[in-house]
Design an enzyme around this catalytic site. Sequence first.
Site, PDB file in Angstrom:
ATOM      1  N   ASP A 306       0.858  -1.170   0.000  1.00  0.00           N
ATOM      2  CA  ASP A 306       0.000   0.000   0.000  1.00  0.00           C
ATOM      3  C   ASP A 306       0.907   1.238   0.000  1.00  0.00           C
ATOM      4  OD1 ASP A 306      -2.227   1.647   0.081  1.00  0.00           O
ATOM      5  OD2 ASP A 306      -3.199   0.541   1.696  1.00  0.00           O
ATOM      6  N   GLU A 516     -10.220   6.808   5.016  1.00  0.00           N
ATOM      7  CA  GLU A 516      -8.961   6.513   5.699  1.00  0.00           C
ATOM      8  C   GLU A 516      -8.756   7.419   6.921  1.00  0.00           C
ATOM      9  OE1 GLU A 516      -5.624   5.440   3.154  1.00  0.00           O
ATOM     10  OE2 GLU A 516      -6.964   5.418   1.431  1.00  0.00           O
TER      11      GLU A 516
END
Length: 747
Positions: A306, A516
């Site tokens: 990621d 997020e």
Amino acid sequence: MNTVSRLVTFVLVLCFSSCLLSGAMTPKQIDKEVKNLVKKMTLEEKVGQMTQLTLETIQKKDSGPEFTIDPEKLRNLVVKNNVGSILNCGGQANYTKTWHTIITQIQDVATKETRLKIPVIYGVDSIHGANYIREATLFPQAIAMAATGDPDLVHKAGEITAMETRAAGIPWNFNPVLGVGRQPMWSRMWETFGEDTFIVATMGAAYIKGLQDNDISGDNRVVGCMKHYLGYSMPRSGRDRTPAWIPDREMREIFLPPFKAAVDAGVGTVMVNSSEINGSPVHASHYYLTEILRDELGFKGFVVTDWDDINNLYTREMVAPDQRTAVKMAVMAGIDMSMVPYDLSFYNHLIDLVKKGEVPKSRIDKAVSDILRVKFQLGLFDNAYPPADKAGQIGSDANWSVSLDAARKAMTLLKNEKAILPLSKKAKVLVTGPTANLLSVLNGGWTYTWQGDQEKLYPQEKMTILEAITAKVGADNVTYVKGVDFDKRQDYDKAIQAAADCDIVLACIGEPTYCETPGNIYDLTMTQPQLDLVAALAQTGKPVILILTEGRPRVISAIEPLAQGILATYLPGPEGGRAIADVLFGDYNPGGKLPFSYPKYPGGFEWYDFKKSADGNGGQVRFQWPFGHGLSYTSFKYANLKLAAERIQLKALKSLKVSVDVTNTGKLAGDEIVQLYVSDVVASITPPNKRLKGFQRIHLKPGETKTVTFELNPDAFTFIDHKSQPAIEKGQFILRAGDQKKAFWLD
């Protein structure tokens, strides 16, 4: 050779030639091509294939409103430094025409100017449809798709997402999210399919098959990316990218099965959990990335990090003293491609590590082979360019009709006191609350931008909740006063006064958009201004209907008793306004079911499969609404729960057929999601009170009866034992569907 033999040979040659022309190479052909190509590659070319940079690194300094590539920056990365993958959108969604220009420029350089003509693999987060393409069809977010109880619908959404993403020239989708959503505080809860392992695994596999089918070389398919492997969805604090503490037995029983199902469905890539499990950052864990993912699950694709997560091994996780060591740790653990994302640090360090013998060439060859194999499978070596004839199909009416169907099916009626819903279209309604007149709140993050908060980018032909209600019943029957924003009062007194002239109050409350870390919260309770507004509106004596638009279950226990009706809409997508209006005014009968346990309090929450001790003597586990809850405007009766056998020898267990009759006993046609639960009565590991092992959505006319059949395999009776191994034990099990239950014995 006789005539028949010649004919067979001719047909085989013709089929073989057709496969080559269409790009649909056989696995053996691809492996041969990969092996030959790797032999030709220099170390620098190999490491370049393992390097992924964001699109902004090749952006022209003074780009206008449309993203523009700087040709020299592009050549520096792709030709000089051999970069093999690019991601992202450049800040916001692009029109298809712009995407075609971007992808064509990149592939022109990669396939015409590099020594070996290796195409770039481009990836984006098409989370709820192709959300970085301005014209694309967008769907409800995953948490809402889970509420539909319809894997076929999820599969269809995957197909449409694949077609529209590939039509822009992008062959790689960073989706689905396969974390099991067991931390309601978590800001990415809405990206999951909920708290149940079985639903997540079922929906995830259906979506992957929709994306990939059996051949990803077609111009209507993309390669999927299961994420975020592993345990990312259970941060102990509830905040994004913070540590998880998950026992290995629980990890294998709850969090691993959806990834196993994805591997079995043929998923081509995997993205790694940004954080850590039990003190081990997953990006540096050979145990998670190689021993479990490769050796146990049998994953054959490639592993991508990621965002910036190899760097995080030394800047945040503090398991590496410097960047160079972090690169070595990650690659040796099992990382194949680094989402760097802004510079060539990974590239330079890894070349140096190999030259100095600290990372073996065999490890590089394995990673590069897995990456190239996916590029061949995608048909990029035959044609890396956007398909010329697909752009016109993006955002078609047919595709948007699927989105509307999904939004309607997701609608979950939580409360309907005295059958106040559906409402009369002649009723005078006050529409109020911060989510009433925004398109962004119906969609959430990953919508045109990362945070999804740019209202100006949303298609204005789609309707907010207010606009859809007004279109449904006429402007003369609707009064709108915002009342409050999410965090402050706004026309508060005016909203209370307006209620006096209306028959019904429709209070639209929930969350602003987020994604997020920016979505981290410290209290699960709905914000105070919204609670105050509903309480004040209830004091007017007018009936109050709550419309919840939220990505996670915000606690509303203080106002729940004040509302006569409550509709959970989750994040239903651009067609959510229409779907909400359809349900409120009776043009659609809701049938969604909660894919999570809705907590009554901000702390002390449990899951539906809690252990007996969690409930004490009964009553300690308190939900506002339980997992699987969802009302209808009609009624259903369950009867005749039947098992093909009530006793089976453990060694002979292969499957168990279970059926139940469901009848619509009301006056309206409606959908029911039939859920089958299994309880292990006594086990060597304390058993959960129940676990979902089957679900089907059915449609019934008034008076109609359908027999719903499930086929349970041994997994339905399996748990993870003290040695972290799958186990089935002899004994009694209870099977439940609706109010029906039957005992079953393994002897």
